[in-house]
Design a protein around this motif. Structure first.
Motif, PDB file in Angstrom:
ATOM      1  N   SER A  91      57.310 -14.737  13.424  1.00 23.58           N
ATOM      2  CA  SER A  91      57.591 -14.221  14.764  1.00 23.58           C
ATOM      3  C   SER A  91      59.075 -13.960  14.968  1.00 23.58           C
ATOM      4  CB  SER A  91      57.088 -15.205  15.821  1.00 23.58           C
ATOM      5  OG  SER A  91      55.682 -15.300  15.795  1.00 23.58           O
ATOM      6  N   SER A  92      59.924 -14.797  14.375  1.00 23.71           N
ATOM      7  CA  SER A  92      61.363 -14.665  14.566  1.00 23.71           C
ATOM      8  C   SER A  92      61.934 -13.436  13.867  1.00 23.71           C
ATOM      9  CB  SER A  92      62.081 -15.920  14.071  1.00 23.71           C
ATOM     10  OG  SER A  92      61.681 -17.059  14.821  1.00 23.71           O
ATOM     11  N   VAL A  93      61.187 -12.876  12.914  1.00 25.60           N
ATOM     12  CA  VAL A  93      61.658 -11.674  12.219  1.00 25.60           C
ATOM     13  C   VAL A  93      61.545 -10.443  13.122  1.00 25.60           C
ATOM     14  CG1 VAL A  93      61.176 -10.096  10.301  1.00 25.60           C
ATOM     15  CG2 VAL A  93      61.182 -12.562   9.915  1.00 25.60           C
ATOM     16  N   THR A  94      60.512 -10.386  13.949  1.00 20.02           N
ATOM     17  CA  THR A  94      60.241  -9.177  14.727  1.00 20.02           C
ATOM     18  C   THR A  94      60.503  -9.312  16.220  1.00 20.02           C
ATOM     19  OG1 THR A  94      57.911  -9.849  14.903  1.00 20.02           O
ATOM     20  CG2 THR A  94      58.518  -8.368  13.087  1.00 20.02           C
ATOM     21  N   LEU A  95      60.063 -10.419  16.821  1.00 19.48           N
ATOM     22  CA  LEU A  95      60.092 -10.516  18.286  1.00 19.48           C
ATOM     23  C   LEU A  95      61.489 -10.525  18.903  1.00 19.48           C
ATOM     24  CD1 LEU A  95      57.069 -12.818  19.131  1.00 19.48           C
ATOM     25  CD2 LEU A  95      57.492 -10.507  19.954  1.00 19.48           C
ATOM     26  N   LEU A 294      48.931  -7.295  16.929  1.00 16.27           N
ATOM     27  CA  LEU A 294      47.960  -8.345  16.646  1.00 16.27           C
ATOM     28  C   LEU A 294      48.240  -9.008  15.304  1.00 16.27           C
ATOM     29  CD1 LEU A 294      44.642  -6.615  17.822  1.00 16.27           C
ATOM     30  CD2 LEU A 294      45.884  -8.451  18.974  1.00 16.27           C
ATOM     31  N   TYR A 295      48.613  -8.201  14.305  1.00 13.71           N
ATOM     32  CA  TYR A 295      48.785  -8.703  12.950  1.00 13.71           C
ATOM     33  C   TYR A 295      50.016  -9.590  12.805  1.00 13.71           C
ATOM     34  CZ  TYR A 295      50.223  -8.548   8.029  1.00 13.71           C
ATOM     35  OH  TYR A 295      50.670  -8.879   6.777  1.00 13.71           O
ATOM     36  N   SER A 296      51.152  -9.129  13.271  1.00 16.28           N
ATOM     37  CA  SER A 296      52.402  -9.821  12.978  1.00 16.28           C
ATOM     38  C   SER A 296      52.958 -10.636  14.130  1.00 16.28           C
ATOM     39  CB  SER A 296      53.478  -8.800  12.544  1.00 16.28           C
ATOM     40  OG  SER A 296      53.724  -7.887  13.589  1.00 16.28           O
ATOM     41  N   ILE A 297      52.407 -10.481  15.325  1.00 19.61           N
ATOM     42  CA  ILE A 297      52.968 -11.163  16.492  1.00 19.61           C
ATOM     43  C   ILE A 297      51.967 -12.126  17.120  1.00 19.61           C
ATOM     44  CG2 ILE A 297      53.892 -10.812  18.814  1.00 19.61           C
ATOM     45  CD1 ILE A 297      55.095  -8.196  17.821  1.00 19.61           C
TER      46      ILE A 297
END
Length: 335
Positions: A91-95, A294-297
């Motif tokens: 989550s910390s990579v994208t959000l 949905l997949y990464s978050i």
């Protein structure tokens, strides 16, 4: 938060002649995932912020319980601790970047940030596939070879297995990132996505991406398909072993030890298949954005909820941490 107009600035730096022609190399990308959302940015910001906080708090809670509660010092929860830490990284990579872009009111990312985001994102994806496979093997040993469980899944075995999962993800990511840095982006800098990933980047490349696409297909087999098949094989043996149990209570107890992991596997691999193997035509930008979210978050947020709500040992550890219950006796087979 007021609605914002999508900035389509093409910051380019001259790179000199390439293949005999004067071309430019982009230094900034523009995400189009939320470009059609003209209203409701405040709601999206709050929703993604809530998801991020729940993901961090939920996974951090499970990781803390595993470290502090002696009754959770078992192979299954050793791997679950790695999964919780991995989901926080996921989550910390994208959000954070998504949240910052909402605040800045522009969906942009620099070239170097994009490569870094892709690198760490693929580490998380590759590692999680391998880790879920190892956790399925752990359940297979616990159900099918209970008398040898402690010996087979000893510390000398599980530590190298977890290390191998991380190294597998790093190797896969390093290959894709190295190949991506050799790809040229000549002017076209609008990514039909909400974060930097290999497939959407290759779509806007202006150089030959044949090798990149071959490696993506190979990765889908060795990083995605084969681990998924190994998980299925493990659960076939587990199901056969459970069916041989004569007691309904014993059969129900044995199956309950696997349900949390099985639910996580179905959600993660199902979303991964939709995210990386959907056809290029027939999907709108809105559907692509939903699947990627949905997949990464969302998936990293669901994992601690699944394990805490469906797992009696985790709930018991939480009650003990809060001082509401005496220590329970937990067998290795039920972990």
């Amino acid at each position: 938060m007021e609605g914002y107009a999508l900035h389509r600035r093409d910051r380019v730096a001259a790179t000199g002649p390439m293949d005999g022609a004067n071309q430019t190399q982009v230094t900034e990308f523009v995400f189009l995932g939320f470009s059609r959302v003209l209203q409701g940015q405040a709601f999206l910001f709050l929703a993604f912020l809530a998801i991020y906080l729940i993901t961090l708090l939920g996974n951090c809670l499970i990781l803390t319980l595993i470290v502090l509660d002696p009754q959770l010092h078992s192979p299954m929860y050793f791997f679950l601790g790695h999964l919780s830490f991995l989901d926080m990284c996921y989550s910390s990579v994208t959000l954070p970047k998504i949240l910052v872009n909402f605040v800045r009111q522009q969906e942009t990312i620099s070239y170097r940030e994009c490569m870094a985001q892709m690198f760490f994102l693929m580490i998380c994806a590759g590692t999680e596939c391998a880790l879920l496979t190892v956790m399925a093997f752990d359940r297979y040993v616990a159900i099918c070879k209970p008398l040898h469980y402690t010996r087979i899944m000893s510390k000398k075995v599980r530590v190298p297995l977890a290390t191998a999962c991380w190294l597998w993800g790093i190797l896969d990511s390093a290959i894709h990132t190295f190949l991506a840095t050799d790809v040229s982006f000549c002017g076209a800098n609008q990514i039909h996505h909400i974060f930097c990933d290999v497939p959407p980047l290759l779509k806007i490349a202006c150089s030959d991406t044949y090798v990149n696409e071959i490696m993506l297909h190979l990765a889908s087999i060795f990083v995605g398909l084969i681990p998924f098949l190994l998980v299925l094989i493990s659960y076939v043996y587990i199901l056969l072993a459970i069916l041989r149990i004569h007691s309904n209570t014993g059969r129900r107890k044995a199956f309950s030890t696997c349900t949390s992991h099985l639910v996580v596997v179905i959600i993660y691999f199902g979303m991964a298949i939709l995210n990386y193997n959907r056809p290029s035509a027939g999907y709108s930008l809105e559907v692509d954005t939903l699947i990627s979210t949905l997949y990464s978050i969302v998936t990293p947020m669901l994992n601690p909820l699944i394990y805490s709500l469906r797992n009696q040992d985790v709930r018991g550890a939480l009650r003990r941490a809060l001082g509401h219950q005496k220590k329970d006796c937990v067998s290795p087979q039920s972990l």
